[in-house]
Design a protein around this motif. Structure first.
Motif, PDB file in Angstrom:
ATOM      1  N   ASP A  40       0.823  -1.200   0.000  1.00  0.00           N
ATOM      2  CA  ASP A  40       0.000   0.000   0.000  1.00  0.00           C
ATOM      3  C   ASP A  40       0.862   1.256   0.000  1.00  0.00           C
ATOM      4  N   ASN A  41       1.970   1.232   0.721  1.00  0.00           N
ATOM      5  CA  ASN A  41       2.857   2.387   0.790  1.00  0.00           C
ATOM      6  C   ASN A  41       3.452   2.706  -0.579  1.00  0.00           C
ATOM      7  N   TRP A  42       3.906   1.666  -1.294  1.00  0.00           N
ATOM      8  CA  TRP A  42       4.445   1.865  -2.639  1.00  0.00           C
ATOM      9  C   TRP A  42       3.370   2.400  -3.585  1.00  0.00           C
ATOM     10  N   VAL A  43       2.161   1.853  -3.475  1.00  0.00           N
ATOM     11  CA  VAL A  43       1.059   2.306  -4.330  1.00  0.00           C
ATOM     12  C   VAL A  43       0.727   3.767  -4.029  1.00  0.00           C
ATOM     13  N   ASN A  48       0.743   9.343  -5.658  1.00  0.00           N
ATOM     14  CA  ASN A  48       1.003  10.751  -5.371  1.00  0.00           C
ATOM     15  C   ASN A  48       1.981  11.356  -6.361  1.00  0.00           C
ATOM     16  N   LEU A  49       2.944  10.578  -6.822  1.00  0.00           N
ATOM     17  CA  LEU A  49       3.828  11.048  -7.895  1.00  0.00           C
ATOM     18  C   LEU A  49       3.009  11.376  -9.139  1.00  0.00           C
ATOM     19  N   LEU A  50       2.083  10.485  -9.475  1.00  0.00           N
ATOM     20  CA  LEU A  50       1.232  10.709 -10.639  1.00  0.00           C
ATOM     21  C   LEU A  50       0.420  11.997 -10.498  1.00  0.00           C
ATOM     22  N   GLN A  51      -0.142  12.206  -9.325  1.00  0.00           N
ATOM     23  CA  GLN A  51      -0.973  13.395  -9.117  1.00  0.00           C
ATOM     24  C   GLN A  51      -0.149  14.667  -8.998  1.00  0.00           C
ATOM     25  N   ILE A 144       0.263   8.380   2.098  1.00  0.00           N
ATOM     26  CA  ILE A 144      -1.188   8.205   2.064  1.00  0.00           C
ATOM     27  C   ILE A 144      -1.704   8.811   0.767  1.00  0.00           C
ATOM     28  N   LEU A 145      -2.487   8.044   0.053  1.00  0.00           N
ATOM     29  CA  LEU A 145      -3.008   8.499  -1.232  1.00  0.00           C
ATOM     30  C   LEU A 145      -4.453   8.962  -1.080  1.00  0.00           C
ATOM     31  N   MET A 146      -4.679  10.219  -1.401  1.00  0.00           N
ATOM     32  CA  MET A 146      -6.031  10.771  -1.430  1.00  0.00           C
ATOM     33  C   MET A 146      -6.230  11.385  -2.808  1.00  0.00           C
ATOM     34  N   ALA A 147      -7.107  10.768  -3.576  1.00  0.00           N
ATOM     35  CA  ALA A 147      -7.320  11.214  -4.953  1.00  0.00           C
ATOM     36  C   ALA A 147      -7.844  12.649  -4.982  1.00  0.00           C
ATOM     37  N   HIS A 148      -7.298  13.450  -5.882  1.00  0.00           N
ATOM     38  CA  HIS A 148      -7.726  14.838  -6.024  1.00  0.00           C
ATOM     39  C   HIS A 148      -9.106  14.939  -6.660  1.00  0.00           C
ATOM     40  N   ALA A 149      -9.489  13.914  -7.398  1.00  0.00           N
ATOM     41  CA  ALA A 149     -10.809  13.887  -8.042  1.00  0.00           C
ATOM     42  C   ALA A 149     -11.395  12.489  -7.901  1.00  0.00           C
ATOM     43  N   ASP A 150     -12.714  12.408  -7.753  1.00  0.00           N
ATOM     44  CA  ASP A 150     -13.365  11.114  -7.587  1.00  0.00           C
ATOM     45  C   ASP A 150     -13.289  10.297  -8.878  1.00  0.00           C
TER      46      ASP A 150
END
Length: 232
Positions: A40-43, A48-51, A144-150
């Motif tokens: 999960d940490n790697w994902v 977050n790099l992508l965003q 922690i990954l929190m998507a900027h858009a749904d």
């Protein structure tokens, strides 16, 4: 909004946080083991790099020009958390992830180079201008990954090598391969990335775990016994 891939990562992060979920056997006696929490940490860092660096958003297309490898699975999972479409057939995409940055053809908004050795802290050698070094960049991103858009469940999650497309809502029912509850699944990388993704999702959603082996790795009885794999 939750989609199946997000729910899967929640389960891996909470229900199997310290148990092995993904084990990689690579060349030169390389072995990498990721628990649910580490996976999960790697994902999260990759997402977050992508965003944060590439402005990734739902339905953006991410080309995966990678072999079946533990880092390839990380990239697919990260993209799916954001509602992106992973492209395996080399067709048009906004972003490209590759282990062969020197031979990229076509036009992309960004190209990300992935060094496959587990201990690589950066790309070995020079990169073409503008190419992002995954190994050098990923560790600085959030855990922690929190998507900027749904993400949309009706968006495409994967375009396979045969041209078949699977939506996010059907990723775990139409694309993933069925496997027994709690399976310790051996996946041979020689079968390709698409098979590795389908089989890994099928194992994980049923509480199982995956052993992914490079084609050069000899699958000895000792290895199978050590990894608690029944047959092959």
């Amino acid at each position: 909004m939750s989609i199946p891939a997000i729910e899967l990562m929640t389960t891996l992060r909470s229900g199997h946080s310290t148990s092995p979920r993904l084990t990689w056997y690579g060349p030169d006696s390389e072995r990498v083991e990721l628990s649910g929490r580490v996976l999960d940490n790697w994902v999260a860092k990759t997402g977050n790099l992508l965003q944060d660096e590439l402005d990734a958003e739902p339905e953006m297309r991410l080309g995966l020009d990678l072999p079946a490898h533990w880092k390839s699975l990380i990239w697919a999972l990260a993209a799916w958390q954001l509602g992106m479409e992973t492209v395996l057939d080399g067709s048009e995409a906004e972003l490209l992830v590759t282990d062969k940055p020197g031979s990229v053809t076509g036009k992309y908004d960004a190209v990300i180079a992935v060094a496959l050795p587990a201990l690589a802290m950066r790309w070995p050698g020079d990169l073409p201008a503008g190419v992002i070094d995954y190994a050098a960049e990923v560790r600085s991103h959030g855990d922690i990954l929190m998507a900027h858009a749904d993400p949309s469940a009706s968006g495409c999650a994967i375009a396979g090598s045969d041209g078949q497309r699977h939506l996010h809502e059907g990723l775990l029912t139409g694309f993933s391969a069925p496997h027994d509850e709690g399976v310790r699944l051996l996946i041979t990388a020689a079968d390709g990335l698409e098979a590795a993704l389908a089989n890994s999702l099928g194992a994980w959603q049923n509480g199982g775990s995956v052993v992914l082996a490079h084609p050069d790795v000899q699958l000895t009885d000792h290895l199978l016994a050590a990894e608690r794999i029944q047959g092959k």
